[in-house]
Design an enzyme around this catalytic site. Structure first.
Site, PDB file in Angstrom:
ATOM      1  N   SER A 134       1.573  18.551  -3.943  1.00  8.46           N
ATOM      2  CA  SER A 134       2.437  17.880  -2.957  1.00  8.46           C
ATOM      3  C   SER A 134       1.919  16.489  -2.624  1.00  8.46           C
ATOM      4  CB  SER A 134       2.470  18.731  -1.677  1.00  8.46           C
ATOM      5  OG  SER A 134       2.917  17.968  -0.581  1.00  8.46           O
ATOM      6  N   TYR A 165       7.452  12.666  -1.993  1.00  9.07           N
ATOM      7  CA  TYR A 165       8.238  12.307  -0.817  1.00  9.07           C
ATOM      8  C   TYR A 165       8.352  10.789  -0.843  1.00  9.07           C
ATOM      9  CZ  TYR A 165       7.818  16.798   1.715  1.00  9.07           C
ATOM     10  OH  TYR A 165       7.922  18.104   2.120  1.00  9.07           O
ATOM     11  N   THR A 186      11.551  15.511  -3.674  1.00  4.60           N
ATOM     12  CA  THR A 186      12.080  16.372  -2.600  1.00  4.60           C
ATOM     13  C   THR A 186      13.028  15.588  -1.710  1.00  4.60           C
ATOM     14  OG1 THR A 186      10.114  17.752  -2.630  1.00  4.60           O
ATOM     15  CG2 THR A 186      11.442  17.827  -0.624  1.00  4.60           C
ATOM     16  N   LYS A 188      14.402  18.324  -5.855  1.00  4.10           N
ATOM     17  CA  LYS A 188      14.099  19.580  -5.145  1.00  4.10           C
ATOM     18  C   LYS A 188      14.730  19.564  -3.754  1.00  4.10           C
ATOM     19  CE  LYS A 188      10.174  22.368  -3.539  1.00  4.10           C
ATOM     20  NZ  LYS A 188      10.066  22.117  -2.119  1.00  4.10           N
ATOM     21  N   HIS A 205      13.635  24.689   1.107  1.00  2.22           N
ATOM     22  CA  HIS A 205      12.282  24.361   1.556  1.00  2.22           C
ATOM     23  C   HIS A 205      11.626  25.585   2.214  1.00  2.22           C
ATOM     24  CE1 HIS A 205      10.056  20.411   2.140  1.00  2.22           C
ATOM     25  NE2 HIS A 205       9.233  21.241   2.728  1.00  2.22           N
TER      26      HIS A 205
HETATM   27  C1  FMN Z   1       3.048  25.767   4.083  1.00  6.08           C
HETATM   28  C2  FMN Z   1       4.101  25.124   3.258  1.00  6.08           C
HETATM   29  C3  FMN Z   1       4.035  23.767   2.987  1.00  6.08           C
HETATM   30  C4  FMN Z   1       5.026  23.162   2.203  1.00  6.08           C
HETATM   31  N1  FMN Z   1       4.919  21.839   1.889  1.00  6.08           N
HETATM   32  C5  FMN Z   1       5.831  21.267   1.056  1.00  6.08           C
HETATM   33  C6  FMN Z   1       5.683  19.917   0.628  1.00  6.08           C
HETATM   34  O1  FMN Z   1       4.723  19.249   0.983  1.00  6.08           O
HETATM   35  N2  FMN Z   1       6.637  19.406  -0.192  1.00  6.08           N
HETATM   36  C7  FMN Z   1       7.716  20.141  -0.621  1.00  6.08           C
HETATM   37  O2  FMN Z   1       8.554  19.634  -1.372  1.00  6.08           O
HETATM   38  N3  FMN Z   1       7.858  21.431  -0.246  1.00  6.08           N
HETATM   39  C8  FMN Z   1       6.946  22.013   0.573  1.00  6.08           C
HETATM   40  N4  FMN Z   1       7.081  23.328   0.921  1.00  6.08           N
HETATM   41  C9  FMN Z   1       8.203  24.105   0.371  1.00  6.08           C
HETATM   42  C10 FMN Z   1       7.795  24.765  -0.945  1.00  6.08           C
HETATM   43  O3  FMN Z   1       7.618  23.819  -1.956  1.00  6.08           O
HETATM   44  C11 FMN Z   1       8.854  25.774  -1.411  1.00  6.08           C
HETATM   45  O4  FMN Z   1      10.098  25.117  -1.492  1.00  6.08           O
HETATM   46  C12 FMN Z   1       8.976  26.989  -0.487  1.00  6.08           C
HETATM   47  O5  FMN Z   1       7.711  27.383  -0.020  1.00  6.08           O
HETATM   48  C13 FMN Z   1       9.639  28.129  -1.225  1.00  6.08           C
HETATM   49  O6  FMN Z   1       9.816  29.234  -0.401  1.00  6.08           O
HETATM   50  P1  FMN Z   1       8.793  30.481  -0.348  1.00  6.08           P
HETATM   51  O7  FMN Z   1       7.627  30.036   0.501  1.00  6.08           O
HETATM   52  O8  FMN Z   1       9.590  31.552   0.311  1.00  6.08           O
HETATM   53  O9  FMN Z   1       8.380  30.796  -1.761  1.00  6.08           O
HETATM   54  C14 FMN Z   1       6.105  23.931   1.715  1.00  6.08           C
HETATM   55  C15 FMN Z   1       6.154  25.308   1.996  1.00  6.08           C
HETATM   56  C16 FMN Z   1       5.169  25.904   2.754  1.00  6.08           C
HETATM   57  C17 FMN Z   1       5.248  27.387   3.010  1.00  6.08           C
END
Ligand code: FMN
Length: 423
Positions: free
Chosen positions: A136, A160, A186, A276, A300
């Site tokens: 990320s 981002y 994203t 995304k 997300h």
């Molecule tokens: C703790 C956490 C931090 C995340 N940080 C980002 C991020 O920095 N950038 C991003 O595009 N998605 C981020 N996401 C979303 C994840 O990339 C992903 O879309 C999501 O976790 C999928 O759902 P799931 O946790 O049920 O597998 C984050 C998710 C979590 C749980």
């Protein structure tokens, strides 16, 4: 009459085959976890509340996340019988390269907060399993650090686009120079979602100690030992002035990003580009026509717009509208390898796991992430065998029914759902 005899001690001895106790506590703990939910339970026990809630939580009433998980639980599978599948091939080609399994690790911000090994554990486990790892923009390990942990495997970078465009462009160039092969751009964070657990916990970056935090730390000494004896927890690519993650996102992200940004990034990035956070059929088609290499249907992990569409429900409609040659991935709510098999059956080329990976990380660092991947692999293989398919390419929509607990009755998906119901 039951016939009886005198008890035979030798027979009893034969039954008493005790297993040698496992002396390695971490291995014992991880081996006992049979599901991702089990890993979540261990993670919760071992991680300070604010860090666990930051990971486990979602936005507002957390409906997007619970609905997405429910949608996977509401899958009905249709096995074929007398179709021997003595071996199964779980490998796929995605975005111009191989993956040993039909899932990769999703980008997550502030990962070393959950457990100090953070992205290094994720990238190392991905390398060992032969699946892609996504770093990320809000990562806590540098682009070069991830490359060192996964030197021969596939690394993807999540972008981002920030108010200060140059920061984003510079990161993009660095990721390209380090040999990352895919950029996930994203687009679902024009502003931060309302992560109420973070607010209630007074969670901020960098973490602040309160009386509550200190009391909560007492039963979790190892997390604190790791935290205090390893390099400082900070964003690898951004500087921060403090605040909640939401406040930080709001300060850093540009809410005016548009298709123009896509064109600029296309010029800078030599590899594959995936958008995304796509959440409807129209945007999917427009992005395909704009020439991107693929999309991730995602809300997300329920952390942005609450009550957003369930990505898994969008999947068959998006696949139908975009055709067979466009890369469609899905995430949000995946907790079981069967969720991944169902996604592939309904047209996903690939899936991403966020929390499933982070629960493993919190439960046991690198070995915990290995365990996550192992659990999902076992579930994928078993589900495929029980369905009577020996490769992912054999999976078709006929293998899956999405039961209609949450059927759209009006709005943009309603006509598609009605059409599906009359088929
Ligand atoms: C703790 C956490 C931090 C995340 N940080 C980002 C991020 O920095 N950038 C991003 O595009 N998605 C981020 N996401 C979303 C994840 O990339 C992903 O879309 C999501 O976790 C999928 O759902 P799931 O946790 O049920 O597998 C984050 C998710 C979590 C749980």
């Amino acid at each position: 009459m039951v016939q009886r005899q005198l008890p035979n001690p030798a027979e009893l001895l034969e039954l008493m085959k005790f297993k040698k106790p496992e002396l390695n506590g971490k291995k014992r703990r991880l081996d006992a976890a049979l599901t991702i939910d089990d890993l979540r339970t261990i993670a919760k026990r071992r991680t300070p509340k604010a860090a666990f809630d930051y990971t486990d939580g979602a936005a507002e009433g957390e409906l997007s996340l619970s609905r997405a998980r429910q949608a996977f639980r509401d899958v009905e599978f249709h096995p074929g019988i007398l179709k021997p599948a003595p071996t199964v091939d779980t490998s796929v080609e995605v975005l111009g390269g191989p993956s040993a399994l039909p899932f990769g690790i999703a980008p997550t911000g502030f990962t070393r907060l959950m457990q100090t090994e953070g992205e290094i554990a994720g990238a190392g486990a991905a390398a060992a399993a032969g699946i892609p790892f996504t770093l990320s923009t809000l990562g806590t390990t540098s682009i070069e650090g991830v490359k060192a942990a996964n030197p021969h495997g596939r690394n993807w970078f999540q972008l981002y686009v920030m108010r200060d465009r140059e920061i984003s462009y510079e990161l993009t160039r660095r990721a390209a120079a380090a040999g990352f092969d895919t950029l996930q751009f994203t687009v679902d964070t024009p502003v931060a979602g309302a992560r109420l657990r973070d607010k209630r916990n007074g969670f901020s970056i960098p973490p602040q100690l309160t009386l509550g935090t200190i009391i909560n730390a007492i039963p979790r000494p190892w997390w604190w030992y790791d935290f205090l004896t390893t390099p400082k927890l900070e964003f690898a690519s951004l500087s921060t002035t403090g605040g909640t993650v939401g406040e930080l996102l709001d300060a850093a992200m540009d809410p005016t990003i548009s298709y123009d940004d896509l064109a600029v990034i296309r010029d800078i990035w030599p590899g594959k580009i995936v958008i995304k956070g796509v959440q409807n059929v129209e945007d999917s088609v427009r992005l395909r026509d704009a020439g991107v290499d693929g999309i991730v249907l995602s809300n997300h992990g329920g952390r942005q717009l609450d009550r957003a569409p369930i990505p898994f429900h969008l999947l068959p409609h998006v696949r139908k509208a975009t055709g067979d040659d466009f890369t469609v991935m899905v995430d949000t709510g995946i907790m079981n390898g069967a969720d991944i098999v169902a996604s592939v059956a309904l047209g996903a080329d690939f899936t991403l796991i966020g929390r499933a990976y982070l629960y493993g990380l919190m439960a046991g660092g690198r070995e915990g992430v290995d365990r996550t991947i192992e659990i999902l692999r076992t579930e994928i293989e078993r589900t495929m065998r029980l369905l009577g398919v020996s490769s992912l390419a054999e999976l078709t929509p006929a293998h899956v029914t999405q039961l209609t607990r949450l059927v759209p009755v009006s709005g943009s998906l309603a006509s598609a759902a009605a059409e599906a119901a009359t088929r």
